[in-house]
Structure formats: C-alpha cells, structure tokens
Design a protein around this motif. Structure first.
Motif, short mmCIF file in Angstrom:
data_model
loop_
_atom_site.label_atom_id
_atom_site.label_comp_id
_atom_site.label_asym_id
_atom_site.label_seq_id
_atom_site.Cartn_x
_atom_site.Cartn_y
_atom_site.Cartn_z
N THR A 77 -12.10 12.96 9.86
CA THR A 77 -12.17 12.22 8.61
C THR A 77 -10.91 11.35 8.43
OG1 THR A 77 -12.93 12.57 6.32
CG2 THR A 77 -11.07 13.92 7.07
N LEU A 78 -10.94 10.35 7.68
CA LEU A 78 -12.01 9.63 7.03
C LEU A 78 -12.57 8.57 7.98
CD1 LEU A 78 -10.45 9.03 3.51
CD2 LEU A 78 -12.49 10.35 3.91
N ALA A 79 -13.86 8.35 7.91
CA ALA A 79 -14.55 7.45 8.84
C ALA A 79 -13.91 6.07 8.92
CB ALA A 79 -16.02 7.32 8.44
N ASN A 80 -13.70 5.46 7.76
CA ASN A 80 -13.24 4.07 7.73
C ASN A 80 -11.73 3.94 7.66
OD1 ASN A 80 -13.36 5.15 5.09
ND2 ASN A 80 -13.33 3.10 4.21
N VAL A 81 -11.03 5.06 7.81
CA VAL A 81 -9.57 5.00 7.75
C VAL A 81 -9.03 5.54 9.08
CG1 VAL A 81 -7.50 5.55 6.40
CG2 VAL A 81 -9.69 5.30 5.23
N CYS A 82 -8.66 6.79 9.13
CA CYS A 82 -7.98 7.32 10.33
C CYS A 82 -8.91 7.44 11.54
CB CYS A 82 -7.33 8.66 10.01
SG CYS A 82 -6.00 8.49 8.78
N VAL A 83 -10.17 7.75 11.33
CA VAL A 83 -11.11 7.80 12.47
C VAL A 83 -11.27 6.41 13.07
CG1 VAL A 83 -13.51 8.22 13.14
CG2 VAL A 83 -12.33 9.87 11.66
N LEU A 84 -11.50 5.42 12.23
CA LEU A 84 -11.70 4.05 12.70
C LEU A 84 -10.45 3.51 13.40
CD1 LEU A 84 -13.60 1.57 12.78
CD2 LEU A 84 -12.59 0.89 10.59
N HIS A 85 -9.29 3.70 12.81
CA HIS A 85 -8.06 3.15 13.39
C HIS A 85 -7.66 3.89 14.67
CE1 HIS A 85 -7.09 0.06 10.47
NE2 HIS A 85 -7.64 0.86 9.59
N THR A 86 -7.88 5.19 14.72
CA THR A 86 -7.59 5.94 15.94
C THR A 86 -8.56 5.54 17.04
OG1 THR A 86 -6.59 7.79 14.75
CG2 THR A 86 -7.48 8.26 16.95
N GLY A 87 -9.83 5.41 16.73
CA GLY A 87 -10.82 5.01 17.72
C GLY A 87 -10.56 3.62 18.26
N GLY A 88 -10.24 2.68 17.37
CA GLY A 88 -9.94 1.32 17.81
C GLY A 88 -8.71 1.27 18.69
N SER A 89 -7.71 2.02 18.32
CA SER A 89 -6.48 2.07 19.11
C SER A 89 -6.74 2.68 20.48
CB SER A 89 -5.43 2.87 18.35
OG SER A 89 -4.15 2.65 18.86
N ALA A 90 -7.61 3.68 20.54
CA ALA A 90 -7.99 4.28 21.82
C ALA A 90 -8.67 3.25 22.72
CB ALA A 90 -8.92 5.47 21.59
N GLY A 91 -9.60 2.49 22.16
CA GLY A 91 -10.30 1.48 22.93
C GLY A 91 -9.36 0.41 23.47
N HIS A 146 -19.06 -0.89 12.93
CA HIS A 146 -17.93 -1.67 13.41
C HIS A 146 -17.44 -1.13 14.75
CE1 HIS A 146 -14.47 -4.32 13.05
NE2 HIS A 146 -13.70 -3.29 13.37
N ALA A 147 -17.30 0.17 14.85
CA ALA A 147 -16.84 0.79 16.09
C ALA A 147 -17.78 0.48 17.25
CB ALA A 147 -16.71 2.30 15.91
N GLU A 148 -19.07 0.65 17.02
CA GLU A 148 -20.05 0.42 18.09
C GLU A 148 -20.09 -1.05 18.50
OE1 GLU A 148 -23.92 2.70 19.30
OE2 GLU A 148 -24.20 1.67 17.38
N TRP A 149 -19.93 -1.94 17.55
CA TRP A 149 -19.96 -3.36 17.84
C TRP A 149 -18.72 -3.81 18.59
CZ3 TRP A 149 -16.93 -7.28 15.23
CH2 TRP A 149 -17.29 -8.58 15.60
#
Length: 192
Positions: free
Chosen positions: A132-146, A173-176
C-alpha cells in the motif's frame, strides 16, 4: 505465470500500522483489506524459496524541517514517525530472519536506500510488488524498479488504496508504462 524463486523477490510495500490498522494516523480500509491476501502471497513465496522484502516508510520527526519543496508532513501530516508503533509492520505479517527490511524516507523504496545493490548482489530480477498505497509508494517503487531494469509485477488483489479509483489509476498507469499487472492466483513460484 511461472517465476523462478532464485531470481524473484516479493516486495511488500509499507504494510504498517499507520496505514493498515484502524488506529493508524493514515489508516485506509483498503490497506487493511489486503493484509490477508498479502500474507498468503508471502507464505507461498517463502515455501518456494523466493526472497521476501518488506519496506517500511519511516520518518524522523525533523526530516522535513529544512525542506525547500518536498515535505510529506505538509501533504499527509506527521505519520509513521521513527521508533513509533505506527512505523511497525502489522502483526499479521511477521518478518522472519531470512526476510530483508528496507527503511525508506520517501515514496520510492529505491531512493537513497540499499535496495538496488542488495537485489543485484543476489541476481534478483523479477519483483512481485504488493502492499500500500497503490498510487503512492507502490506506484513510485514499481516505476523506479522498471527504470532500473527490474521486472515489476504488480499484484492486483494484494494492493491497497484509499479510494478504488486511485488503485485503478495506479495499475493502469503501471501496466501502460513500466510493468505488468497480475492476479496473485496466476503466479506460480517454480520452473514451468
């Protein structure tokens, strides 16, 4: 989807009392709702021999005193302060000796932490991201990983949010842009 345990880590983002427990300052029912599916995912990963990583959002009380622009306390109020009950992982998700814990001070678990080097030293390439949260730490960590050439797999049924729309936005956003969105039941840890 088959994942090789030796090359895979489940990254559990910020499943802490401050976000997931009703007494937490930034409690969201959507965060509490994913505790059980996250616990199941973690158990499956451990049984297969995949690495489990927990991130903890932790803020020293003075972190933003000299901030020019970036100040989470202005956005959210004081939360998950260092050495507080709020900063601890929820009791339903016991951290074991073989797990790795990353303390972070921003939304991104890679920013100013040892995470990238730790993963590279172990040959881990696939990151199964939940929490959690989807649009905060999950999104930013996932994007940084990519951006660092890891393969981010965001587990749709194991990601909490404040609002359903926030979760939908983050996953689309992540999938796109940088990763893949998967269902926990579709993941198999082991050669396939």
């Amino acid at each position: 989807m088959h994942l090789e345990p030796a090359n895979t880590a489940v990254v559990v983002v910020d499943m802490q009392n401050g976000f997931c427990h009703p007494d937490g300052t930034l409690y969201a029912p959507g965060s509490e709702a994913v505790i059980e599916p996250v616990a199941t995912l973690v158990e499956r990963a451990r049984e297969a021999g995949a690495q489990v990583i927990f991130t903890r959002d932790v803020h020293p009380p003075e972190q933003f005193d000299e901030a020019y622009y970036y100040n989470e306390f202005e956005q959210w109020g004081e939360h998950v302060l260092e050495d507080s009950w709020e900063a601890e992982i929820v009791e339903e998700l016991a951290v074991l000796e073989d797990d790795h814990v990353v303390e972070k001070h921003t939304y991104d678990a890679f920013y100013n932490t040892e995470l990238e080097g730790w993963l590279n030293a172990r040959g881990i390439r696939d990151l199964v991201i939940c929490g959690t949260l989807a649009n905060v730490c999950v999104l930013h960590t996932g994007g940084s990983a990519g951006l660092r050439d890891f393969r981010p797999l965001l587990v749709e049924d194991c990601i909490g949010s404040i609002e359903d729309e926030h979760r939908e936005y983050a996953l689309e956003h992540a999938e796109w842009l940088f990763g893949e969105v998967v269902d926990g039941d579709d993941l198999e840890f082991g050669s396939g």
